[in-house]
Scaffold this active site. Structure first.
Site, PDB file in Angstrom:
ATOM      1  N   GLU A  59       3.290   3.788  16.000  1.00 41.23           N
ATOM      2  CA  GLU A  59       4.135   4.439  16.600  1.00 41.23           C
ATOM      3  C   GLU A  59       3.987   5.151  17.836  1.00 41.23           C
ATOM      4  OE1 GLU A  59       3.480   5.110  13.558  1.00 41.23           O
ATOM      5  OE2 GLU A  59       5.294   5.166  12.289  1.00 41.23           O
ATOM      6  N   HIS A 133       7.927  14.057   5.333  1.00 45.17           N
ATOM      7  CA  HIS A 133       8.988  13.251   5.524  1.00 45.17           C
ATOM      8  C   HIS A 133      10.301  14.257   5.742  1.00 45.17           C
ATOM      9  CE1 HIS A 133       6.689  10.135   3.603  1.00 45.17           C
ATOM     10  NE2 HIS A 133       7.537   9.275   4.329  1.00 45.17           N
TER      11      HIS A 133
HETATM   12  C1  LIG Z   1       3.124   6.573  10.033  1.00 39.88           C
HETATM   13  C2  LIG Z   1       4.046   6.230   9.243  1.00 39.88           C
HETATM   14  N1  LIG Z   1       4.963   5.228   9.710  1.00 39.88           N
HETATM   15  C3  LIG Z   1       5.934   5.054   8.936  1.00 39.88           C
HETATM   16  C4  LIG Z   1       5.865   5.212   7.332  1.00 39.88           C
HETATM   17  C5  LIG Z   1       7.044   4.819   6.563  1.00 39.88           C
HETATM   18  N2  LIG Z   1       6.430   3.682   5.807  1.00 39.88           N
HETATM   19  C6  LIG Z   1       6.226   4.305   4.541  1.00 39.88           C
HETATM   20  S1  LIG Z   1       5.358   2.706   3.500  1.00 39.88           S
HETATM   21  C7  LIG Z   1       5.703   1.730   4.779  1.00 39.88           C
HETATM   22  C8  LIG Z   1       5.420   0.330   4.798  1.00 39.88           C
HETATM   23  C9  LIG Z   1       3.619   0.333   4.612  1.00 39.88           C
HETATM   24  O1  LIG Z   1       3.382  -1.050   4.358  1.00 39.88           O
HETATM   25  P1  LIG Z   1       1.820  -1.549   3.818  1.00 39.88           P
HETATM   26  O2  LIG Z   1       1.033  -0.389   4.499  1.00 39.88           O
HETATM   27  O3  LIG Z   1       1.686  -2.615   4.098  1.00 39.88           O
HETATM   28  O4  LIG Z   1       2.009  -0.810   2.558  1.00 39.88           O
HETATM   29  P2  LIG Z   1       2.757  -1.577   1.152  1.00 39.88           P
HETATM   30  O5  LIG Z   1       3.910  -0.583   1.138  1.00 39.88           O
HETATM   31  O6  LIG Z   1       2.878  -2.821   1.338  1.00 39.88           O
HETATM   32  O7  LIG Z   1       1.685  -1.273  -0.100  1.00 39.88           O
HETATM   33  C10 LIG Z   1       6.120   2.215   5.956  1.00 39.88           C
HETATM   34  C11 LIG Z   1       6.696   1.811   7.416  1.00 39.88           C
HETATM   35  C12 LIG Z   1       5.028   6.268   7.133  1.00 39.88           C
HETATM   36  N3  LIG Z   1       4.978   6.769   5.628  1.00 39.88           N
HETATM   37  N4  LIG Z   1       4.067   6.915   8.131  1.00 39.88           N
END
Ligand SMILES: Cc1ncc(C[n+]2csc(CCOP(=O)(O)OP(=O)(O)O)c2C)c(N)n1
Ligand SMILES: Cc1ncc(C[n+]2csc(CCOP(=O)(O)OP(=O)(O)O)c2C)c(N)n1
Ligand SMILES: [Mg+2]
Ligand SMILES: [Mg+2]
Lengths: 328, 331, 328, 331
Positions: A59, A133
Site C-alpha cells: 500500500e 478491517h
Molecule cells: C495490509 C493488507 N493489505 C491487504 C489485505 C487484504 N488481504 C487479505 S488476504 C489478502 C491476500 C493475501 O495473499 P497471500 O499473502 O498470498 O496469502 P494467501 O491468502 O494466498 O494465503 C489480501 C490482499 C490485508 N489484510 N492487509
C-alpha cells in the site's frame, strides 16, 4: 432513475470519469480479476484495460506510485480496500499528496483520489472482521491541511461526489461505507456531479433540534427522526456528506435556529470529527446558549463478529440523546 | 565510450563549480546565511555531475539532500542560493530549502522531492510510469543515500517498477554513513544495490571518485531506462564531511580513511589529472576556471544575502495550499 | 533543584527508568553515536550498551520490532526523531500496539513508548525545516482507542511524565516539543514521577476566562496572561500536559467558573485536539452559556525557514481572542 | 534425518485431522456457522503440520489466515471453532476470529497476529530478539503468504533480523495467488525467498506437497534459528480453493493445474503412500483414523453451534482496552 447498489454506483462514477478524461486511471489490489478487493469497480477493467493496474500488496509503495503519477500529470484513483490500511500509506497521503501544492508553491498539483471502505459491517447484519478491517478513520486525516475528506452514505451521493472528487485538482480521501456496498438506492439516469462545496444535505427540516449524522449513521438517524416525530419533536437532520470542506453554513444556520445539536458518528467518540463539528458550531454562535451532545462508538477497538453491534450508536441512542437535550 | 572534448570540458566545469559551490555553502553556514542543516556534497560531487551530464535536458532528476552540484546544473544558482538562505528570490520564495526544491513548471525538470527518506523511490516509479503512459520520451533519475535505502518502500518500488517496466534510474549514493550511523550498523551486506536483484533489476556498482567511470555507468543506465528497464546505479563514496556542516563529528572513527581519500580518491583531482594527461587543460586553465567560479558564486551569495525575506502574502496564497482553493475550506 | 535542558531531562528520565527496570530498552536511529537524532539520550548508550539499539532508517519495521518486543515482555522506548515520521509507522502504532490488549482480550499488554519531537522550530528563533519536520501531530492519534497521548512542555514535566509513560503498561505517544530541546527549566533533584491521570496543571488561577494552552503554546500563553493582567483581565491558564487521558475535570471546573474558554495550540486549527477539548467542555456544561475560541496554526502546510512564524499563534493572538470573548 | 515411527504417525494424524478440519470448516461456512471470510488451507495442510512438528512446545508460532491446521495443533480445537463461529466459548470470546487469535498466557504459544499483512514479520523479529535478550531458549516461526511478502516491512525485517541475529523463521506459504491476483502479476521473479538473500539470510525452497521434505527443511531451519540465525523457508504450494470459501472463482485460469495437483500433488495422499509403503499403516488404520477425526470434529461443531454469543460485559471490559484502565480515560 434506477435503483443501484452502492458498489455499482462507484463503478459507474469511475467508468464515466475514465471515459471523459483519459488521464484518469485506477490502481490497487485485485483490480483486474475482481474489480478491486470489494468489487467496487466491476466492469471497469474490461472497458479500460490500459488504465487499470493490479498492484502487489504494498500500500505504501503503490500509493506513492499514484502520487508520482499525479505529479506527472495523470489523475490516479488509488483503491486501498479497507480504510484501516490507510495507516500503511499515510506517509504517501499526508506527507506526500497533501504537501505537493504547497511545496511547489502552487506550480504543481496532486489530483488524486484515495478510495477506501470505512467502518464496520456489523451494523448491517453480517459479521464484521474486527479491528483491522472495520475502523472508521475519517478523523485520522482531519488535521492534515491539503487534504479533502468526503464521506457520503447513499449510492446517489457516492456517485456524484466521487465524480467531483476525481475532477478535483487536489488530493481527496473518499470514504464509502463498508457495511453498505450492498445497499441500494435511487440513482439518477442522467449524468450529474455533486460539488464538494456546500455539500450538506438537509434530509429533514425541523425546528426543535439539529442532528448531524455522519455516513453510516444517516439511515439510523432517519429512523430516529421518524420516531421522534411521534413524540412531537421535530428534528432537523443534516448529512454533511463532505467533511472537508465542511458545509459549515447549513449546520450553523440550523443550530442558530434550534439551539440544540446532536452529532452522531460511527467512529469512536473521543477525538472524532464530531468534536470538530461541535467546536465549529459553538465557536461561531458565541453568545447563544447551545446544548450539544456527541454520540459515537465506544473508545475501544472493534472486535470480530457480532460484538461490533455493541459499540456503534443505535437508533434509541439518538432518540434518547435528543430527548435529553430537548427536556433541558 | 568516447566523449567529445566539449563534453569532457563541460563536465570539468561542472565538477569544479560543484566543488567550489560546496565549499562556499559550508562557509555560508558558518556565516549564518544558511540556518537549516546543510548536508555537504564535499567529495561526492562527481556523482551529481555524471548523472546530469548523461541526461537530456528533457529528462527529470529528483534531488536528495546531498546532490546540490546536480541541482545547480539544472536551476538558476541564484534562485537556489536564495532558497538555501530562505530568501524571497528563491525558487519557492525560500520556503523549500533544498529538501523541497523542484522545478515542475520551468526548464529545470527537478521533480518534487520528499524529506521523508526513501519515499521518492516508489513515487518516481509512478512518475516514470506516467511519462511512459503519456508517451513522453523522458526518463527520471532519483538520488537516495545508503541510509534511505533501508526504507521498505524502496523494496516495494523495485517490485512495482520491475512489474510495470518504467523508465527510471535509482542512483544510490552509498557514502558509508547515515547521519552518525556507519553502514555496518545499518546492514550486513554493504552492496546495497544487491537488494534490487531479486526483482531482476539490473544493477551496477561504481567508484564515486572516478567521474568517467560514473559517466559510463550512467550512459548504460540511461540506455536501459529509455527502454523502460528500471535500473540501479550504486556509487561507492565516502562522506568527507559530518552529516551536516558544523555537526560535531567526534563519532567518526574513520578519519584516516577520510584523509587518505582526500589525497588519493578526490574526484576533482583524479579527473583533473586525466584531462591534464590528455592535454585538454593546463594549469592556467584550471586556475582561471576556479577563480571565475569562485567569483561568480561569491557574487550570487552577496546578492542573496541582500535579498529580503518572504512575506506572508508571497507564500501562504490560498492556491498554494489547495490547487482548487474554493474547495479547501478556510485557511 | 537544578536548571536542566529539556533534552537532558529526557536522557535522565530514560536512564533512571533503565536502571530501575532491566526490561526497558531504547531503539531508534543514531542512538549510539549521537544519543538519537535529536541528541535526547546523550550518555544513555554508554550506561546501557546492551539495551540501546541502533536501527536502520526503517521506521515501520523498527516500530513493529518494538511492538513485538513489548508483546514478548520487554518495555521498549522507540525513538522516532520527528513526529512527522509517525506516518511511516502508524500501522505499527495504531493497528499494532493499540490493539494488543483488546485482541488478546486482556491476556497481553503492549507497554511501549513512542518518543517524537513535535512541532516546529520556527517558534524559537531558529529556522524550521518545513513540512516534513515541523508538523504538530498530536491529533493524528486522538481517535485511536488503545493509545495514550502525552504532550508536556517544561523540562520538569517532560521528565516526570516520561517516567510515568515508561512505567505505564499501555502504548503511549510521548511528544516533546521540537523547538524546545534547548529550552531549560528547573527540575527537582530527587526522583519523581508525574502520573498520567489528572495531569493538568493550573499555571495561573483566574476568574474571568479559561485558557487551555497545548505544549509550545504554554510559554506564550504565560506571557499573554501577564499582558492581560495589565488590562484587568484575570485569566486562568491550564496546561493539560496529557491529552489522553485528558484531565477533563480541571478544565470543566474552570470553565464552569469563568464561562469562557480559549484553546490555543500550534497544530493547524481545523481538526485539531482543541476541538476535542472545546467539545468535551460544552457537552459537559450543557445549559450554561459558554463562549469559546480555538486558536491554532493556519490550515496549511508549514514551510521551511522563517515563514514558520507566519502560521503559529502569537501572544497577541491570544490576547485579542481573550479580549474579544471578554467583551461579549 | 530419520524420524521415529511415533513421530511419523503423529504427523500423519495431524495431517489427516488438518485435512478433515479444513473440509468441515468449509462446510461450516455453507451452513452459516462461519460468517466471516474463511480462508481454507485445502491442499496446503502439510506446511502447517511440518512446521509445528519441528518445534518444541515452548517455541512460538504466529498463524496467518491460512494455517488453521497448525493452530489446532496448539489450541483447544473447541475453543478455536467457537472463535471461528464468533461464540462465547472461543479463545477470545469469539471476538478474535482467526485473524486475531493468540495464546500468550496459555500453553499454546500462539503469538499475537496482525490482520494487516506483512506486519508480523518485523514484529516477530522484535519478539524473537526479546526472547534472546531474556535468555529464553525459544524460537518464533511466522507464517505469511506470497502476497504478504510484497509489503516493504518484510524487507525492513530482513535487514533488522540479520543485523540483530534473531531466533526466528519466516515460512512463506507461496501458493501462487493473493486473493484474485496470480503471482506473475505480483512480481517478476516467482522465488520470493530470493528477497532475503541480499541480507545474507539463509533460504530454502521446498515442495509443499511433500510433508517429509518440508519437515526436513524445517528441522534445518530450526537449528539455524536456535543459533540466532534468522532464516526463510519458502513453500511452493498451489491454492486449491478460492481465496475464501464460497468466493466466485471464475477468475481462476489454472483449473487444469489444480485438477492435476489434486491427483498428483496431494500432500495427504503422498504421505499416506509413503507410510503404506513403509508398512507403518494399512487401509484399516487409515479408515479408522479418518472416521474418528471426522466424528470428533463434528461433535465439536455441534457444541460450538449450540454455544451462545458473547455478551457486552465479556468483551468490552475496561482492562481489555487498556491494560491500565485507570489511565485510559472513559470508554
Ligand atoms: C495490509 C493488507 N493489505 C491487504 C489485505 C487484504 N488481504 C487479505 S488476504 C489478502 C491476500 C493475501 O495473499 P497471500 O499473502 O498470498 O496469502 P494467501 O491468502 O494466498 O494465503 C489480501 C490482499 C490485508 N489484510 N492487509
Ligand atoms: C523517513 C525519514 N527518517 C529519518 C530522517 C532523518 N534523516 C535525514 S538525513 C538522514 C540520514 C540519511 O542517510 P543517507 O540516506 O545515507 O544519506 P546521506 O546523508 O549519507 O547522504 C536521516 C536519518 C528522514 N529525513 N526521513
Ligand atoms: Mg549515506
Ligand atoms: Mg498466496
Amino acid at each position: 432513475m434506477a435503483k443501484m447498489y452502492l458498489n455499482r454506483a462507484i463503478a459507474a462514477a469511475v467508468a464515466e470519469e475514465m471515459a471523459r478524461d483519459e488521464r484518469v486511471f485506477l490502481l490497487g489490489e485485485d483490480i483486474i480479476n475482481c474489480g478491486g478487493g470489494l468489487s467496487t469497480y466491476l466492469g471497469v477493467p474490461e472497458k479500460f484495460p490500459d488504465r487499470c493496474l493490479d498492484m502487489p500488496i504494498a500500500e505504501a509503495g503503490y500509493t506513492y506510485f499514484g502520487v508520482g503519477a499525479a505529479v506527472a500529470g495523470l489523475r490516479p484513483i488509488v483503491d486501498l480496500m479497507f480504510s484501516d490500511f490507510a495507516t500503511i500509506c499515510s506517509d504517501a497521503i499526508s506527507n506526500g499528496s497533501a504537501k505537493v501544492a504547497f511545496s511547489t508553491q502552487g506550480k504543481c498539483g496532486c489530483p488524486i483520489v484515495f478510495v477506501m471502505a470505512n467502518g464496520g459491517r456489523g451494523t448491517y447484519g453480517n459479521f464484521g472482521s474486527g479491528c483491522h478491517h472495520s475502523q472508521c478513520v475519517e478523523s485520522w486525516f482531519q488535521n492534515v491541511p491539503g487534504l479533502k475528506v468526503v464521506a457520503p452514505y447513499y449510492p446517489a451521493d457516492v456517485k456524484g461526489l466521487l465524480k467531483a472528487s476525481i475532477r478535483d485538482d487536489d488530493p481527496v480521501i473518499f470514504l464509502f461505507h463498508e457495511g453498505s456496498t450492498g445497499v441500494s438506492g435511487i440513482v439518477p439516469d442522467e449524468e450529474y456531479v455533486i460539488p464538494l462545496t456546500n455539500a450538506a444535505n438537509i434530509l429533514q427540516e425541523g425546528d426543535d433540534i439539529t442532528i448531524v449524522a455522519i455516513q453510516s449513521m444517516v439511515p439510523i438517524a432517519v429512523k430516529a427522526v421518524e420516531t421522534l416525530k411521534k413524540s412531537g419533536i421535530n428534528a432537523e437532520l443534516i448529512d454533511p456528506r463532505v467533511l472537508i470542506p465542511l458545509d459549515e453554513k447549513k449546520i450553523i444556520d440550523s443550530v442558530r435556529k434550534t439551539g440544540k445539536l446532536v452529532v452522531v458518528q460511527e467512529a469512536p467518540r473521543r477525538g472524532s470529527f464530531g468534536g470538530e463539528i461541535v467546536s465549529t458550531v459553538v465557536e461561531k454562535l458565541n453568545g447563544q446558549n447551545i446544548s450539544v451532545k456527541r454520540l459515537g462508538s465506544l473508545n475501544a477497538p472493534i472486535g470480530n463478529g457480532m460484538v461490533e453491534y455493541f459499540l456503534v450508536p443505535k437508533e434509541e441512542d439518538i432518540v434518547n440523546a435528543v430527548k435529553e437535550l430537548c427536556q433541558k | 565510450m568516447e566523449y567529445s572534448k566539449q563534453d569532457l570540458l563541460d563536465m570539468y566545469y561542472h565538477l569544479v563549480n560543484g566543488r567550489i559551490f560546496t565549499g562556499k555553502m559550508s562557509q555560508a553556514v558558518n556565516d549564518g546565511h544558511i540556518r537549516i542543516s546543510y548536508h555537504s556534497a564535499y567529495g561526492e560531487e562527481a556523482t551529481s555531475i555524471a548523472v546530469v551530464s548523461a541526461l537530456r535536458k528533457t529528462d527529470w532528476i529528483v534531488q536528495s539532500h546531498r546532490v546540490q552540484p546536480a541541482s545547480i546544473m539544472r536551476l538558476d544558482p541564484y534562485k537556489f542560493i536564495c532558497e538555501l538562505f530562505g530568501k524571497r528570490d528563491g525558487q519557492h520564495f525560500g520556503t523549500g530549502y533544498d529538501f523541497h526544491l523542484s522545478d515542475m513548471a520551468g526548464d529545470g525538470r527537478l521533480g518534487v522531492p520528499m524529506a521523508t527518506l526513501g519515499s521518492v523511490v516508489p513515487m518516481y516509479v509512478g512518475f516514470a510510469w506516467a511519462l511512459k503512459q503519456q508517451k513522453k520520451d523522458e526518463i527520471a533519475v532519483v538520488f537516495q543515500g545508503d541510509g534511505a535505502l533501508s526504507e521498505g518502500v524502496c523494496y516495494e518500488a523495485f517490485n512495482i517498477g520491475s512489474l510495470y517496466k518504467v523508465p527510471m534510474i535509482l542512483v544510490i549514493n552509498n557514502n558509508n554513513w547515515a547521519m552518525t550511523t556507519p553502514l555496518n550498523r545499518q546492514c550486513v551486506n554493504p552492496d546495497i544495490s544487491d537488494r534490487a536483484k531479486p526483482f531482476n533489476i539490473p544493477t551496477q556498482i561504481v567508484d564515486g571518485s572516478d567521474l568517467l567511470a560514473l559517466r559510463q555507468a550512467m550512459d548504460k543506465a540511461v540506455v536501459l531506462a529509455r527502454n523502460n528497464e528500471m535500473n540501479v546505479v550504486e556509487v561507492k563514496n565516502l562522506r568527507w564531511d559530518a552529516h551536516y556542516v558544523r555537526q560535531n563529528s567526534s563519532y567518526r572513527d574513520d578519519m584516516d580513511e577520510i584523509r587518505d581519500a582526500m589525497v588519493n580518491k578526490d574526484c576533482v583531482k583524479i579527473y583533473e589529472n586525466y584531462l591534464l594527461k590528455k592535454n585538454l587543460i593546463d594549469q592556467e586553465y584550471i586556475d582561471k576556471l576556479k577563480k571565475d567560479c569562485a567569483a561568480h558564486i561569491d557574487e550570487l551569495i552577496q546578492r542573496a544575502a541582500a535579498c529580503e525575506y518572504p512575506r506572508f502574502e508571497d507564500v501562504y496564497r490560498k492556491e498554494c495550499i489547495y490547487t482548487m482553493p474554493e474547495t479547501g475550506g478556510d485557511l
